[in-house]
Design a protein around this motif. Structure first.
Motif, short mmCIF file in Angstrom:
data_model
loop_
_atom_site.label_atom_id
_atom_site.label_comp_id
_atom_site.label_asym_id
_atom_site.label_seq_id
_atom_site.Cartn_x
_atom_site.Cartn_y
_atom_site.Cartn_z
N ARG A 1 9.54 -8.02 6.09
CA ARG A 1 9.08 -7.81 4.72
C ARG A 1 8.59 -6.37 4.55
N ARG A 2 7.96 -5.83 5.60
CA ARG A 2 7.48 -4.45 5.57
C ARG A 2 8.65 -3.49 5.35
N LEU B 1 10.39 0.62 -2.22
CA LEU B 1 9.63 1.78 -2.70
C LEU B 1 10.56 2.99 -2.84
N SER B 2 11.38 3.22 -1.85
CA SER B 2 12.26 4.39 -1.92
C SER B 2 13.28 4.25 -3.04
N ILE B 3 13.81 3.08 -3.22
CA ILE B 3 14.79 2.86 -4.29
C ILE B 3 14.15 3.04 -5.66
N THR B 4 12.97 2.48 -5.85
CA THR B 4 12.33 2.58 -7.16
C THR B 4 11.90 4.01 -7.47
N LYS C 1 -0.79 -6.70 1.33
CA LYS C 1 -1.00 -5.71 2.39
C LYS C 1 -0.85 -6.31 3.79
N ASN C 2 -0.89 -7.62 3.93
CA ASN C 2 -0.83 -8.20 5.28
C ASN C 2 0.53 -8.04 5.94
N ASP D 1 -0.79 2.51 3.86
CA ASP D 1 -0.92 3.64 2.93
C ASP D 1 -0.15 4.85 3.45
N GLU D 2 -0.23 5.09 4.75
CA GLU D 2 0.46 6.23 5.36
C GLU D 2 1.97 6.09 5.22
N GLU D 3 2.48 4.87 5.39
CA GLU D 3 3.93 4.65 5.26
C GLU D 3 4.38 4.85 3.81
N ILE D 4 3.55 4.42 2.86
CA ILE D 4 3.88 4.64 1.45
C ILE D 4 3.93 6.13 1.17
N GLY D 5 2.98 6.88 1.73
CA GLY D 5 3.00 8.33 1.57
C GLY D 5 4.23 8.96 2.19
#
Length: 87
Positions: A14-15, A22-25, A42-43, A48-52
């Motif tokens: 799922r991660r 996120l990258s597609i959007t 978040k589980n 947060d670092e990966e989203i960044g």
């Protein structure tokens, strides 16, 4: 439903799927959908670092304005979610 089937496939976590979404959007500039995936549970979602990191990577391939906007949109949401964890 196609979306549900994609999230249940065993090939990716799922991660990983969240990072892809996120990258597609970001690339498509679908900010409402981006917000939904930043708010994802978040589980089993990205840190947060990966989203960044995804936003930085998008800056190279989807151009800087999209990545900059992704940071602008994700920052307050992540701050809000961090605050909810502390409450």
């Amino acid at each position: 439903m196609a979306c549900g089937d994609m999230w249940r496939r065993p090939e990716r976590s799922r991660r990983d799927r969240s990072l892809m979404m996120l990258s597609i959007t970001i690339a498509l500039r679908h900010w409402e959908e981006f917000v939904l995936h930043v708010r994802a549970p978040k589980n089993d979602g990205p840190t947060d670092e990966e989203i960044g990191a995804v936003s930085q990577h998008a800056g190279v391939y989807a151009k800087v304005p999209a990545a900059h906007h992704a940071y602008k949109v994700a920052g307050p949401i992540l701050d809000e979610l961090r605050g909810a964890e502390c409450a």
